[in-house]
Design a protein around this motif. Structure first.
Motif, PDB file in Angstrom:
ATOM      1  N   THR A  86       0.834  -1.185   0.000  1.00 46.79           N
ATOM      2  CA  THR A  86       0.000   0.000   0.000  1.00 46.79           C
ATOM      3  C   THR A  86       0.877   1.246   0.000  1.00 46.79           C
ATOM      4  OG1 THR A  86      -0.111   0.073   2.397  1.00 46.79           O
ATOM      5  CG2 THR A  86      -1.837  -1.177   1.265  1.00 46.79           C
ATOM      6  N   LEU A  87       0.315   2.327  -0.473  1.00 50.87           N
ATOM      7  CA  LEU A  87       1.044   3.590  -0.503  1.00 50.87           C
ATOM      8  C   LEU A  87       0.982   4.260   0.859  1.00 50.87           C
ATOM      9  CD1 LEU A  87      -0.269   5.080  -3.862  1.00 50.87           C
ATOM     10  CD2 LEU A  87       1.830   3.832  -3.467  1.00 50.87           C
ATOM     11  N   THR A  88       2.065   4.946   1.209  1.00 50.99           N
ATOM     12  CA  THR A  88       2.013   5.739   2.426  1.00 50.99           C
ATOM     13  C   THR A  88       1.104   6.927   2.165  1.00 50.99           C
ATOM     14  OG1 THR A  88       3.891   7.138   1.836  1.00 50.99           O
ATOM     15  CG2 THR A  88       4.390   5.083   3.020  1.00 50.99           C
ATOM     16  N   PRO A  89       0.502   7.493   3.202  1.00 41.93           N
ATOM     17  CA  PRO A  89      -0.377   8.642   2.992  1.00 41.93           C
ATOM     18  C   PRO A  89       0.307   9.799   2.257  1.00 41.93           C
ATOM     19  CG  PRO A  89      -0.696   7.765   5.192  1.00 41.93           C
ATOM     20  CD  PRO A  89       0.484   7.041   4.585  1.00 41.93           C
ATOM     21  N   ALA A  90       1.570  10.072   2.558  1.00 42.51           N
ATOM     22  CA  ALA A  90       2.272  11.189   1.909  1.00 42.51           C
ATOM     23  C   ALA A  90       2.458  10.934   0.417  1.00 42.51           C
ATOM     24  CB  ALA A  90       3.626  11.410   2.575  1.00 42.51           C
ATOM     25  N   ILE A  91       2.799   9.702   0.035  1.00 46.69           N
ATOM     26  CA  ILE A  91       2.981   9.374  -1.382  1.00 46.69           C
ATOM     27  C   ILE A  91       1.651   9.485  -2.109  1.00 46.69           C
ATOM     28  CG2 ILE A  91       3.528   7.510  -2.996  1.00 46.69           C
ATOM     29  CD1 ILE A  91       5.716   6.635  -1.056  1.00 46.69           C
ATOM     30  N   ALA A  92       0.587   8.982  -1.500  1.00 46.30           N
ATOM     31  CA  ALA A  92      -0.731   9.058  -2.129  1.00 46.30           C
ATOM     32  C   ALA A  92      -1.198  10.506  -2.251  1.00 46.30           C
ATOM     33  CB  ALA A  92      -1.736   8.245  -1.319  1.00 46.30           C
ATOM     34  N   LYS A  93      -1.028  11.284  -1.191  1.00 48.47           N
ATOM     35  CA  LYS A  93      -1.468  12.682  -1.189  1.00 48.47           C
ATOM     36  C   LYS A  93      -0.732  13.491  -2.251  1.00 48.47           C
ATOM     37  CE  LYS A  93      -1.641  16.834   1.600  1.00 48.47           C
ATOM     38  NZ  LYS A  93      -0.611  17.619   2.212  1.00 48.47           N
ATOM     39  N   ASP A  94       0.572  13.285  -2.356  1.00 49.71           N
ATOM     40  CA  ASP A  94       1.389  14.044  -3.307  1.00 49.71           C
ATOM     41  C   ASP A  94       1.344  13.462  -4.721  1.00 49.71           C
ATOM     42  OD1 ASP A  94       2.051  15.717  -1.232  1.00 49.71           O
ATOM     43  OD2 ASP A  94       4.029  14.832  -0.895  1.00 49.71           O
ATOM     44  N   LYS A  95       0.639  12.331  -4.879  1.00 46.37           N
ATOM     45  CA  LYS A  95       0.504  11.663  -6.177  1.00 46.37           C
ATOM     46  C   LYS A  95       1.872  11.386  -6.819  1.00 46.37           C
ATOM     47  CE  LYS A  95      -4.014  13.634  -6.813  1.00 46.37           C
ATOM     48  NZ  LYS A  95      -4.822  14.624  -7.460  1.00 46.37           N
ATOM     49  N   LEU A  96       2.782  10.875  -6.015  1.00 44.51           N
ATOM     50  CA  LEU A  96       4.121  10.560  -6.507  1.00 44.51           C
ATOM     51  C   LEU A  96       4.073   9.304  -7.365  1.00 44.51           C
ATOM     52  CD1 LEU A  96       6.096  11.321  -3.234  1.00 44.51           C
ATOM     53  CD2 LEU A  96       5.788  12.793  -5.220  1.00 44.51           C
ATOM     54  N   PRO A  97       4.915   9.218  -8.396  1.00 49.19           N
ATOM     55  CA  PRO A  97       4.823   8.108  -9.344  1.00 49.19           C
ATOM     56  C   PRO A  97       5.378   6.781  -8.838  1.00 49.19           C
ATOM     57  CG  PRO A  97       6.610   9.570  -9.958  1.00 49.19           C
ATOM     58  CD  PRO A  97       5.889  10.222  -8.813  1.00 49.19           C
ATOM     59  N   TRP A  98       6.151   6.790  -7.790  1.00 49.31           N
ATOM     60  CA  TRP A  98       6.721   5.521  -7.326  1.00 49.31           C
ATOM     61  C   TRP A  98       5.862   4.932  -6.222  1.00 49.31           C
ATOM     62  CZ3 TRP A  98       9.386  10.188  -6.996  1.00 49.31           C
ATOM     63  CH2 TRP A  98       9.387  10.791  -5.753  1.00 49.31           C
ATOM     64  N   LYS A  99       5.986   3.637  -6.049  1.00 51.42           N
ATOM     65  CA  LYS A  99       5.172   2.945  -5.072  1.00 51.42           C
ATOM     66  C   LYS A  99       5.977   2.472  -3.868  1.00 51.42           C
ATOM     67  CE  LYS A  99       1.579   1.668  -8.206  1.00 51.42           C
ATOM     68  NZ  LYS A  99       1.099   2.983  -8.397  1.00 51.42           N
ATOM     69  N   THR A 100       7.286   2.575  -3.959  1.00 51.62           N
ATOM     70  CA  THR A 100       8.136   2.123  -2.869  1.00 51.62           C
ATOM     71  C   THR A 100       9.029   3.264  -2.425  1.00 51.62           C
ATOM     72  OG1 THR A 100       8.183  -0.089  -3.805  1.00 51.62           O
ATOM     73  CG2 THR A 100       9.846   0.422  -2.155  1.00 51.62           C
ATOM     74  N   GLN A 101       9.083   3.478  -1.134  1.00 59.70           N
ATOM     75  CA  GLN A 101       9.965   4.492  -0.580  1.00 59.70           C
ATOM     76  C   GLN A 101      10.515   3.948   0.715  1.00 59.70           C
ATOM     77  OE1 GLN A 101       8.733   8.625  -0.379  1.00 59.70           O
ATOM     78  NE2 GLN A 101       9.526   8.726   1.668  1.00 59.70           N
ATOM     79  N   THR A 102      11.772   4.225   0.968  1.00 60.62           N
ATOM     80  CA  THR A 102      12.404   3.756   2.185  1.00 60.62           C
ATOM     81  C   THR A 102      13.066   4.930   2.884  1.00 60.62           C
ATOM     82  OG1 THR A 102      12.875   1.656   1.125  1.00 60.62           O
ATOM     83  CG2 THR A 102      14.071   2.133   3.124  1.00 60.62           C
TER      84      THR A 102
END
Length: 67
Positions: free
Chosen positions: A1-17
């Motif tokens: 699942t996407l983190t809330p920040a990634i989803a909110k900012d509509k970032l193109p990647w699905k993985t962040q560490t």
């Protein structure tokens, strides 16, 4: 699942560490991350074959892979 920040900012990647250790992070040191954003081109076996490869240099590396 996407983190809330990634989803909110509509970032193109699905993985962040992030471990909040900045440049002292063991992962950053292992992969020699010294700038952001940074990209890695991997071969089929997962071996890093290029780092921070963009534009014409990226096209050249991709042609090597997809002969």
């Amino acid at each position: 699942t996407l983190t809330p920040a990634i989803a909110k900012d509509k970032l193109p990647w699905k993985t962040q560490t992030c471990d909040f250790k900045s440049w002292e992070s063991p992962i950053a040191q292992l992969y020699m991350v010294n700038e952001i954003p940074q990209n890695f081109l991997l071969d089929k076996k997962g071996k890093i074959i290029a780092i921070n490869c963009n534009g014409d240099a990226l096209k050249k590396e991709l042609k090597k892979i997809y002969k």
